[in-house]
Motif scaffolding. Sequence first.
Motif, mmCIF file in Angstrom:
data_model
loop_
_atom_site.group_PDB
_atom_site.id
_atom_site.type_symbol
_atom_site.label_atom_id
_atom_site.label_comp_id
_atom_site.label_asym_id
_atom_site.label_seq_id
_atom_site.Cartn_x
_atom_site.Cartn_y
_atom_site.Cartn_z
ATOM 1 N N LEU A 23 0.826 -1.200 0.000
ATOM 2 C CA LEU A 23 0.000 0.000 0.000
ATOM 3 C C LEU A 23 0.865 1.257 0.000
ATOM 4 O O LEU A 23 1.889 1.331 0.691
ATOM 5 N N PHE A 24 0.419 2.240 -0.776
ATOM 6 C CA PHE A 24 1.095 3.529 -0.840
ATOM 7 C C PHE A 24 0.068 4.643 -0.639
ATOM 8 O O PHE A 24 -1.072 4.546 -1.113
ATOM 9 N N LEU A 25 0.480 5.693 0.054
ATOM 10 C CA LEU A 25 -0.318 6.904 0.188
ATOM 11 C C LEU A 25 0.333 8.012 -0.619
ATOM 12 O O LEU A 25 1.542 8.248 -0.509
ATOM 13 N N ILE A 26 -0.464 8.724 -1.424
ATOM 14 C CA ILE A 26 0.027 9.824 -2.245
ATOM 15 C C ILE A 26 -0.638 11.101 -1.765
ATOM 16 O O ILE A 26 -1.872 11.234 -1.793
ATOM 17 N N ILE A 41 5.120 10.550 -1.366
ATOM 18 C CA ILE A 41 4.637 9.177 -1.513
ATOM 19 C C ILE A 41 5.158 8.380 -0.323
ATOM 20 O O ILE A 41 6.366 8.397 -0.046
ATOM 21 N N LEU A 42 4.257 7.703 0.366
ATOM 22 C CA LEU A 42 4.617 6.883 1.523
ATOM 23 C C LEU A 42 4.257 5.429 1.266
ATOM 24 O O LEU A 42 3.181 5.131 0.741
ATOM 25 N N GLU A 43 5.160 4.527 1.626
ATOM 26 C CA GLU A 43 4.810 3.111 1.688
ATOM 27 C C GLU A 43 4.320 2.844 3.102
ATOM 28 O O GLU A 43 5.017 3.153 4.075
ATOM 29 N N VAL A 44 3.107 2.287 3.230
ATOM 30 C CA VAL A 44 2.479 2.181 4.550
ATOM 31 C C VAL A 44 1.898 0.795 4.767
ATOM 32 O O VAL A 44 1.710 0.013 3.823
ATOM 33 N N THR A 45 1.605 0.518 6.024
ATOM 34 C CA THR A 45 0.794 -0.642 6.382
ATOM 35 C C THR A 45 -0.373 -0.162 7.234
ATOM 36 O O THR A 45 -0.265 0.841 7.957
ATOM 37 N N ILE A 46 -1.488 -0.861 7.131
ATOM 38 C CA ILE A 46 -2.655 -0.607 7.963
ATOM 39 C C ILE A 46 -3.136 -1.947 8.492
ATOM 40 O O ILE A 46 -2.733 -3.001 7.979
ATOM 41 N N VAL A 153 -8.317 4.440 11.579
ATOM 42 C CA VAL A 153 -7.447 3.418 10.994
ATOM 43 C C VAL A 153 -5.991 3.790 11.285
ATOM 44 O O VAL A 153 -5.537 4.866 10.904
ATOM 45 N N LYS A 154 -5.281 2.919 11.942
ATOM 46 C CA LYS A 154 -3.890 3.191 12.279
ATOM 47 C C LYS A 154 -3.012 3.012 11.042
ATOM 48 O O LYS A 154 -2.983 1.942 10.440
ATOM 49 N N VAL A 155 -2.290 4.063 10.689
ATOM 50 C CA VAL A 155 -1.385 4.042 9.542
ATOM 51 C C VAL A 155 0.046 4.035 10.051
ATOM 52 O O VAL A 155 0.443 4.899 10.841
ATOM 53 N N THR A 156 0.817 3.063 9.614
ATOM 54 C CA THR A 156 2.237 2.982 9.964
ATOM 55 C C THR A 156 3.061 3.258 8.719
ATOM 56 O O THR A 156 2.888 2.592 7.694
ATOM 57 N N VAL A 157 3.933 4.258 8.812
ATOM 58 C CA VAL A 157 4.788 4.619 7.681
ATOM 59 C C VAL A 157 5.995 3.689 7.676
ATOM 60 O O VAL A 157 6.824 3.725 8.582
ATOM 61 N N GLU A 158 6.084 2.852 6.662
ATOM 62 C CA GLU A 158 7.211 1.943 6.548
ATOM 63 C C GLU A 158 8.408 2.590 5.853
ATOM 64 O O GLU A 158 9.557 2.274 6.153
ATOM 65 N N ARG A 159 8.107 3.521 4.941
ATOM 66 C CA ARG A 159 9.195 4.111 4.158
ATOM 67 C C ARG A 159 8.687 5.357 3.441
ATOM 68 O O ARG A 159 7.540 5.396 2.991
ATOM 69 N N VAL A 160 9.532 6.385 3.379
ATOM 70 C CA VAL A 160 9.248 7.553 2.547
ATOM 71 C C VAL A 160 9.780 7.240 1.153
ATOM 72 O O VAL A 160 10.985 7.096 0.943
#
Length: 301
Positions: A23-26, A41-46, A153-160
């Motif tokens: 999953l990515f957030l833009i 752009i963030l790579e995330v987990t939920i 919803v808890k969003v965890t940023v895995e990587r920028v």
Amino acid sequence: MDTQTIKNDPDHHAFCLVGENTLFLIHQIMTHMEAHSYELILEVTIPEDAKKKILEDRKENGNSHYLANWFGSEAIEAFTVPSLASGNRKEFNANVWTSVEPAQEAPTQLVPDQRNGPDQRLMGMQLPPATLPQPPWAGYWEKPEVTPWLTNVKVTVERVVHYRHINRNEISRRFEEYILFGRGKEAHIMHSVIWQPEYDHVATLKEAPDWIDEEQLIATVNVCFPHLPYDNYSTYCDNPLKDKTRHQVLYHGLSQYRDMFGNFQNKIPELYIEVEHTWWFSTRVINFWNYQFCKDSKEIS
């Protein structure tokens, strides 16, 4: 934002969600507001239950999904984009919506014809009334916030994946440019902007191109479209990269490499990508709301 500082005030930020396995957030860009004038752009987990609901809804209803960090206390949940890019902020709680409501017309002023206008590219333009998008997460313009589809919803940023502030020192390009990113067989593109008039666009490709390896895809590469010339004074009011279409691209604007003496060599083969689906396309959010360039465009998402 204070008059005498460049420090960003904590705020709420909206993102478009893409990807399935990863999953990515833009970040949704607003070129005229300092706190939101960022490509991100963030790579995330939920949590898995939330991810399952979103993917099932996407498959069944074709919805895009938008996340915004406006849940509970503003003091706790508000943040700046640099706090994410720096790694100081690694988690936030978000609400999820499945639509952005149609724009509404509002009064506007004509762009000044003086040297002290907002930008010389805008001087003297005769513009139509502004069309104001209705962000469901905001409650702007005496309109109440739309009830989220999912909450907290808890969003965890895995990587920028990508971070860039809009740079007013950049004045033009030859062609429209996109950031190509992803992981594994999944790949996506995000339109890279200069200032305005501009358009915001996020899409998923049919598959990751075979002309880059996965490390390059994870790290991101810039691609431009030689059939889409860039114009300082106008923008594409409708999506120029329709679903299910194939397009030639240039890798970082290159068509041929040079040797150590500067001589051209090793012509690069023609490179193509296939656009599968657009998740977000808008000219109304990214530009000044009172300087709308595409009044007749029906595309908001």
